[in-house]
Design a protein around this motif. Structure first.
Motif, PDB file in Angstrom:
ATOM      1  N   GLY A  27      35.434  -3.078  21.618  1.00  0.00           N
ATOM      2  CA  GLY A  27      36.479  -3.062  20.741  1.00  0.00           C
ATOM      3  C   GLY A  27      36.342  -4.528  19.907  1.00  0.00           C
ATOM      4  N   SER A  28      36.892  -4.397  18.549  1.00  0.00           N
ATOM      5  CA  SER A  28      36.791  -5.643  17.809  1.00  0.00           C
ATOM      6  C   SER A  28      37.507  -6.690  18.567  1.00  0.00           C
ATOM      7  N   MET A  29      38.874  -6.393  19.180  1.00  0.00           N
ATOM      8  CA  MET A  29      39.605  -7.711  19.605  1.00  0.00           C
ATOM      9  C   MET A  29      38.866  -8.244  20.875  1.00  0.00           C
ATOM     10  N   VAL A  30      38.034  -7.195  21.928  1.00  0.00           N
ATOM     11  CA  VAL A  30      37.368  -7.890  22.822  1.00  0.00           C
ATOM     12  C   VAL A  30      36.233  -8.640  22.241  1.00  0.00           C
ATOM     13  N   ALA A  31      35.392  -8.117  21.259  1.00  0.00           N
ATOM     14  CA  ALA A  31      34.309  -8.667  20.766  1.00  0.00           C
ATOM     15  C   ALA A  31      34.323 -10.042  20.251  1.00  0.00           C
ATOM     16  N   GLN A  32      35.664 -10.413  19.930  1.00  0.00           N
ATOM     17  CA  GLN A  32      35.952 -11.750  19.345  1.00  0.00           C
ATOM     18  C   GLN A  32      36.352 -12.734  20.453  1.00  0.00           C
ATOM     19  N   CYS A  55      31.576 -21.098  34.140  1.00  0.00           N
ATOM     20  CA  CYS A  55      31.714 -20.699  32.665  1.00  0.00           C
ATOM     21  C   CYS A  55      31.715 -19.075  32.662  1.00  0.00           C
ATOM     22  N   VAL A  56      32.268 -18.589  31.516  1.00  0.00           N
ATOM     23  CA  VAL A  56      32.289 -17.340  31.377  1.00  0.00           C
ATOM     24  C   VAL A  56      30.842 -16.675  31.071  1.00  0.00           C
ATOM     25  N   VAL A  57      30.506 -15.744  32.098  1.00  0.00           N
ATOM     26  CA  VAL A  57      29.145 -15.257  32.024  1.00  0.00           C
ATOM     27  C   VAL A  57      29.062 -13.978  31.176  1.00  0.00           C
ATOM     28  N   GLY A  58      30.092 -13.027  31.254  1.00  0.00           N
ATOM     29  CA  GLY A  58      30.168 -12.008  30.426  1.00  0.00           C
ATOM     30  C   GLY A  58      31.408 -11.325  30.327  1.00  0.00           C
ATOM     31  N   VAL A  59      31.770 -10.378  29.268  1.00  0.00           N
ATOM     32  CA  VAL A  59      32.664  -9.823  29.072  1.00  0.00           C
ATOM     33  C   VAL A  59      32.747  -8.006  28.758  1.00  0.00           C
ATOM     34  N   VAL A  60      33.533  -7.306  29.388  1.00  0.00           N
ATOM     35  CA  VAL A  60      33.550  -6.052  29.443  1.00  0.00           C
ATOM     36  C   VAL A  60      34.617  -5.428  28.691  1.00  0.00           C
ATOM     37  N   ASP A  61      34.572  -4.461  27.758  1.00  0.00           N
ATOM     38  CA  ASP A  61      35.809  -3.807  27.231  1.00  0.00           C
ATOM     39  C   ASP A  61      36.404  -2.975  28.440  1.00  0.00           C
ATOM     40  N   ALA A  62      37.457  -3.042  28.986  1.00  0.00           N
ATOM     41  CA  ALA A  62      37.931  -2.162  30.145  1.00  0.00           C
ATOM     42  C   ALA A  62      38.080  -0.730  29.872  1.00  0.00           C
ATOM     43  N   SER A  63      38.241  -0.467  28.276  1.00  0.00           N
ATOM     44  CA  SER A  63      38.470   0.884  28.143  1.00  0.00           C
ATOM     45  C   SER A  63      36.852   1.748  28.461  1.00  0.00           C
ATOM     46  N   GLU A  64      35.725   1.120  28.589  1.00  0.00           N
ATOM     47  CA  GLU A  64      34.366   1.813  28.629  1.00  0.00           C
ATOM     48  C   GLU A  64      34.491   2.449  30.376  1.00  0.00           C
ATOM     49  N   ALA A  92      21.149   2.345  28.863  1.00  0.00           N
ATOM     50  CA  ALA A  92      20.655   1.249  28.189  1.00  0.00           C
ATOM     51  C   ALA A  92      20.973  -0.075  28.812  1.00  0.00           C
ATOM     52  N   LEU A  93      22.522  -0.251  28.938  1.00  0.00           N
ATOM     53  CA  LEU A  93      23.209  -1.407  29.531  1.00  0.00           C
ATOM     54  C   LEU A  93      22.593  -1.600  30.962  1.00  0.00           C
ATOM     55  N   ALA A 144      28.289  -4.518  24.800  1.00  0.00           N
ATOM     56  CA  ALA A 144      28.463  -3.312  23.654  1.00  0.00           C
ATOM     57  C   ALA A 144      28.313  -2.191  24.528  1.00  0.00           C
ATOM     58  N   PRO A 145      29.267  -1.144  24.122  1.00  0.00           N
ATOM     59  CA  PRO A 145      30.033  -1.464  22.962  1.00  0.00           C
ATOM     60  C   PRO A 145      31.543  -2.078  23.272  1.00  0.00           C
TER      61      PRO A 145
END
Length: 194
Positions: free
Chosen positions: A181-186, A141-150, A4-5, A178-179
């Motif tokens: 974690g909460s600390m990455v999502a903030q 600017c920042v374009v995107g953030v990815v949780d490194a655990s994925e 989906a991503l 997504a998905p």
């Protein structure tokens, strides 16, 4: 979820490319590649120091492109090319990794990827932050953030970096993939709508 991503990234890329074609912008074919440099604070020039321990610094980057690092309240903002004037960082305490991945396409340096280490109250996380490289008159600017655990986090970050050149920092919205974690999502970005 990963499919989906990928579909979402492809859809976003199509929208960006369609808009570019309608605007008459030539979008070059890309042969994306990576070049790596170190973020070495011993090589940085301190531009300002603030009461309470914060600082602004200019560090060497890739082929003369500077890296701007700002620290405030144990949180870090990093800009590439020019200082954007915005403080984009995670809500929790954080710090950058030592390696910057510069994404290069046929038109030059398009984006930078930097790992962040996030830590608060004994909890920790890591994120890959993808930034558009700024140029005179056009801050990045920042374009995107990815949780490194994925799974496939590096590949997802590189996919985002491929589209960074076409990202409009004044109107487009930075995304936390997504998905997460909460600390990455903030993550607080100047161009992120919540």
């Amino acid at each position: 979820m990963l499919q989906a991503l990928r579909s979402g990234l492809v859809g976003t890329a199509r929208c960006i490319l369609t808009a570019a074609v309608l605007a008459g912008i030539v979008v070059p074919a890309t042969a994306d590649d990576s070049v790596y440099t170190n973020l070495d604070f011993d090589s940085c020039e301190i531009l300002a120091e603030y009461e309470g321990g914060g600082f602004d610094a200019r560090c060497p980057g890739y082929q003369g492109l500077p890296v701007f690092v700002s620290e405030g309240d144990a949180r870090i903002d990093v800009d590439f090319g020019i200082d954007s004037g915005s403080f984009e960082s995670f809500t929790a305490f954080n710090g950058p990794g030592e390696t910057i991945e510069w994404r290069i396409d046929d038109a030059g340096v398009a984006a930078a990827i930097l790992r962040f280490f996030i830590d608060v109250d004994g909890r920790s996380a890591q994120a890959l932050v993808v930034s558009q490289v700024g140029h005179k008159g056009a801050p990045g600017c920042v374009v995107g953030v990815v949780d490194a655990s994925e799974d496939q986090a590096n590949g997802i970050a590189r996919g985002i970096a491929t589209m960074a050149r076409y990202f409009d920092c004044s109107t487009d919205t930075a995304e936390v993939v997504a998905p997460a974690g909460s600390m990455v999502a903030q993550f607080n970005a100047a161009n992120r709508l919540d």
